[in-house]
Design a protein around this motif. Structure first.
Motif, mmCIF file in Angstrom:
data_model
loop_
_atom_site.group_PDB
_atom_site.id
_atom_site.type_symbol
_atom_site.label_atom_id
_atom_site.label_comp_id
_atom_site.label_asym_id
_atom_site.label_seq_id
_atom_site.Cartn_x
_atom_site.Cartn_y
_atom_site.Cartn_z
ATOM 1 N N ASP A 1 4.964 0.445 75.729
ATOM 2 C CA ASP A 1 4.093 0.927 76.806
ATOM 3 C C ASP A 1 3.656 2.345 76.477
ATOM 4 O O ASP A 1 4.489 3.168 76.083
ATOM 5 C CB ASP A 1 4.851 0.969 78.132
ATOM 6 N N VAL B 1 0.306 -6.670 81.422
ATOM 7 C CA VAL B 1 0.379 -7.068 80.013
ATOM 8 C C VAL B 1 1.703 -7.788 79.744
ATOM 9 O O VAL B 1 1.772 -8.723 78.959
ATOM 10 C CB VAL B 1 0.207 -5.841 79.086
ATOM 11 N N GLN C 1 0.914 -2.362 75.982
ATOM 12 C CA GLN C 1 0.408 -2.079 77.323
ATOM 13 C C GLN C 1 0.015 -0.604 77.369
ATOM 14 O O GLN C 1 0.862 0.280 77.389
ATOM 15 C CB GLN C 1 1.473 -2.395 78.376
ATOM 16 N N SER D 1 -0.245 2.539 80.995
ATOM 17 C CA SER D 1 0.644 1.752 81.852
ATOM 18 C C SER D 1 0.978 2.454 83.162
ATOM 19 O O SER D 1 1.111 1.817 84.202
ATOM 20 C CB SER D 1 1.933 1.412 81.099
ATOM 21 N N PRO E 1 -3.142 -2.829 81.980
ATOM 22 C CA PRO E 1 -2.622 -3.880 82.867
ATOM 23 C C PRO E 1 -3.660 -4.453 83.836
ATOM 24 O O PRO E 1 -3.332 -5.309 84.652
ATOM 25 C CB PRO E 1 -1.499 -3.160 83.645
#
Length: 283
Positions: free
Chosen positions: A237, A223, A201, A204, A174
């Motif tokens: 994620d 993201v 992502q 995360s 991110p």
């Protein structure tokens, strides 16, 4: 008239451009190719590629999965998949992939010494990529996962223009710097007409193993925001977890060694989302 002259100029330009592109030719025995890419290094792309390949096989035991390490300068699949040695040659002089955990793997790392640097110019790299694509006997595969090198350079273009790709997946943390490069990666695939299936992502959130407090070390939801901007889906994620790193470093990826863990479940979900978005494979 000027209109027809413009049309003929456009046609001629299109012909000249198309002449420079190689004709896409499928890899023998491979039904669908999925590429995992990142605009930037250090975002966990190879770790994700390994675990996604294993998750594709774990989700459906009837499917045969292969993993191609297209990172010529920094091949890491041999270590992560706990594989060593040189590929055998078939009677047709094709390389046989090395296999572990049910996944057929090919990497530049099998062809050079483990500590030897690859000091090559672009043309030699392109030749190596061509060999890894065309001179390997994959047998019959439902999915070939390609772990791309970071960036948007020669290797990415060569792979995208040489073989039909069912879909690309972009991996990013991110963090703003990673997101800028992830955006470039997604746009590159769109330019070469490769469908982008979505974004992952990675790293995360970090959960403290002692107090369970969650910290967004690289920022939160970056993201997701990028996905909205690009009109793409988030496939899942993956947390920043020491187990993910340790298991890959020891050659026992988390999907295989800790299948009930949250990390493994995240990869299994991502693999399902990838399959759901792929076109119907050829019969």
């Amino acid at each position: 008239s000027s209109g027809s002259r413009d049309d003929s100029l456009r046609d001629r330009r299109a012909q000249m451009l198309s002449r420079g592109l190689p004709k896409q030719k499928p890899i023998d025995g491979v039904k669908q190719v999925v590429v995992l890419a990142s605009g930037k290094g250090g975002v966990g792309k190879s770790t994700t590629a390994v675990n996604v390949a294993l998750a594709l096989a774990a989700n459906d035991s009837t499917k045969e999965v292969g993993l191609l390490d297209a990172d010529i300068y920094g091949p890491s699949i041999p270590k992560m998949m706990n594989l060593k040695g040189n590929p055998e040659l078939t009677p047709k002089n094709l390389m046989r992939p090395l296999k572990n955990y049910g996944i057929a793997c090919m990497s530049m790392g099998f062809l050079i010494e483990e500590t030897a640097p690859v000091v090559w110019r672009g043309l030699m790299v392109m030749s190596a990529v061509e060999k890894l694509l065309r001179q390997v006997d994959w047998g019959q595969l439902d999915y070939l996962v390609i772990d791309m090198p970071p960036g948007t350079g020669d290797v990415q273009l060569s792979v995208s223009q040489n073989i039909p790709i069912a879909g690309a997946v972009i991996i990013s943390t991110p963090q703003d710097v990673a997101l800028l490069d992830a955006c470039k990666g997604a746009e590159m695939f769109r330019k070469v007409h490769v469908p982008v299936l979505g974004l992952i992502q990675n790293m995360s959130v970090f959960q403290c193993p002692k107090c369970k407090h969650e910290t967004h070390i690289f920022g939160a939801d970056g993201v997701r925001d990028l996905a909205k901007t690009l009109g793409l889906d988030i496939l899942g994620d993956v947390p920043l977890h020491v187990n993910i790193r340790e298991t890959c470093d020891s050659g026992q990826p988390v999907v295989i060694s800790q299948p009930q863990s949250d990390a493994a479940k995240a990869y299994l979900k991502i693999a399902k989302e990838i399959v759901r978005r792929l076109p119907v494979p050829p019969a």
